[in-house]
Design a protein around this motif. Structure first.
Motif, short mmCIF file in Angstrom:
data_model
loop_
_atom_site.label_atom_id
_atom_site.label_comp_id
_atom_site.label_asym_id
_atom_site.label_seq_id
_atom_site.Cartn_x
_atom_site.Cartn_y
_atom_site.Cartn_z
N ASP A 71 1.58 1.71 -3.49
CA ASP A 71 0.35 2.18 -4.15
C ASP A 71 0.19 3.69 -3.99
OD1 ASP A 71 -2.43 1.16 -5.34
OD2 ASP A 71 -2.90 2.67 -3.82
N LYS A 126 -1.75 5.29 -12.88
CA LYS A 126 -1.54 4.01 -12.21
C LYS A 126 -2.84 3.22 -12.25
CE LYS A 126 -2.82 1.93 -8.40
NZ LYS A 126 -3.67 1.93 -7.26
N ASP A 139 -5.53 10.42 -4.72
CA ASP A 139 -5.46 10.53 -3.25
C ASP A 139 -5.39 11.98 -2.79
OD1 ASP A 139 -5.47 7.77 -3.04
OD2 ASP A 139 -3.28 7.62 -2.94
N GLN A 191 0.82 -1.22 0.00
CA GLN A 191 0.00 0.00 0.00
C GLN A 191 0.86 1.27 0.00
OE1 GLN A 191 -3.33 0.24 -0.59
NE2 GLN A 191 -3.00 2.44 -0.64
MG MG Z 1 -4.51 3.94 -3.95
#
Ligand code: MG
Ligand code: IPE
Ligand code: IPE
Ligand code: MG
Ligand code: MG
Length: 294
Positions: A222, A232, A240, A219
């Protein structure tokens, strides 16, 4: 075999099995089966499913047993369900996934919600069909259901959305989110491979530590990819940032997050240092998770 080749061979095995196990798109009511398959194919890296097989291999199975493959597919279906729901307007509101419209954009919200429910339900149907000693099958169901519930993945998703926009960059909450929303399913994949592969208590402990380390790393990477890579997973960049998510780069900055990735991968490799060459695929996967660009 180098790791890229290994991952691509394993992905093909998983894809073929998923196609075999899933209800066909022409079965009534077609729309739900189409939506389930839309979310599963062509699919992503299949890393969780591959981890099930690789962990089975590491504990001395050949990693090719039918039960391992069924569990690997069940976990991949659970992952697909979690992504459909994660992309919904009420959660991350992402219109794209893996380079195509997310499930609720292609179909509609109601069908996307139901397709997620259906994939989750079907995963446990598939697990119930594993022909192995009942203790191992029950243990597998217990392990997975705990990991994806409110003490695992769902817990992580809840705190993730509750923390959106939060001004205090609180490290324990950040760690909770990452180890739960993503780490739990990844760790459980490794543990299930060990359980069905016939691993002993000590092996389960080491593999569980390995799973925790690569799960958290997955994560963090990520989060880094969300900032660094255009599109991505075929998604909008900086998704985000737009939602003011509590992420590693937001709290620690990019360089420190990258350093943590390196250290966590070293720890994961140390967790399985005493395993023989049969754990080489797990070693390769840990390195891949640390270095991946997609
Ligand atoms: Mg993410
Ligand atoms: C994306 O997972 C969502 C997270 C839990 C971070 P993956 O990066 O494994 O997605 P796919 O399945 O390969 O597309
Ligand atoms: C997803 O995390 C975690 C789960 C689906 C359980 P993210 O929200 O960071 O995943 P992406 O970035 O949308 O793939
Ligand atoms: Mg999310
Ligand atoms: Mg998301």
């Amino acid at each position: 075999m180098d790791i890229k080749e290994y991952l691509s061979t394993q992905k093909n095995i998983i894809d073929e099995a998923l196609d075999y196990y899933l209800p066909k798109a022409h079965e009534y009511p077609q729309i739900i089966h189409e939506a389930m398959r839309y979310a599963v194919f062509p699919g992503g890296k299949r890393i969780r499913a591959i981890l099930v097989l690789a962990a089975g291999e590491a504990v001395d199975g050949n990693g090719k047993e039918e039960g391992l493959l069924q569990a690997a597919c069940a976990i991949e279906l659970i992952h697909a369900y979690s992504l459909i729901h994660d992309d919904l307007p009420a959660i991350d509101d992402d219109d794209f996934r893996r380079g195509k419209p997310s499930c609720h954009k292609k179909f509609n919200e109601a069908i996307a919600i139901l397709a997620g429910d259906a994939l989750l339900t079907y995963a446990f149907y598939l697990l119930s069909k594993i022909k192995d000693v009942p203790e191992k099958v029950i243990k597998t169901c217990e392990e997975i259901s705990y990991a994806i519930g409110t003490f695992g993945m769902i817990g992580g998703q809840v705190v993730d959305i509750e923390s959106e926009g939060s001004k205090n960059l609180d490290v324990p909450t950040l760690e909770y989110i990452h180890t739960h929303k993503t780490g739990a399913l990844i760790c459980t994949s490794v543990k299930v491979g060990c359980i069905l592969g016939g691993g002993d208590k000590n092996q389960l402990h080491s593999l569980s530590q390995y799973g925790k380390h690569i799960g958290l790393t997955f994560q963090i990477v990520d989060d880094l990819l969300d900032i660094e890579e255009g599109g991505k997973n075929g998604k909008k960049r900086k998704s985000d940032l737009l939602k003011k998510k509590l992420t590693y780069p937001a709290v620690y900055g990019v360089e420190s997050s990258k350093k943590q990735v390196e250290l966590l991968i070293e720890e994961a490799l140390a967790d399985i240092a005493h395993f023989n060459h049969k754990a080489d695929h797990l070693r390769g996967i840990a390195q891949f998770i640390g270095n991946r660009r997609y």
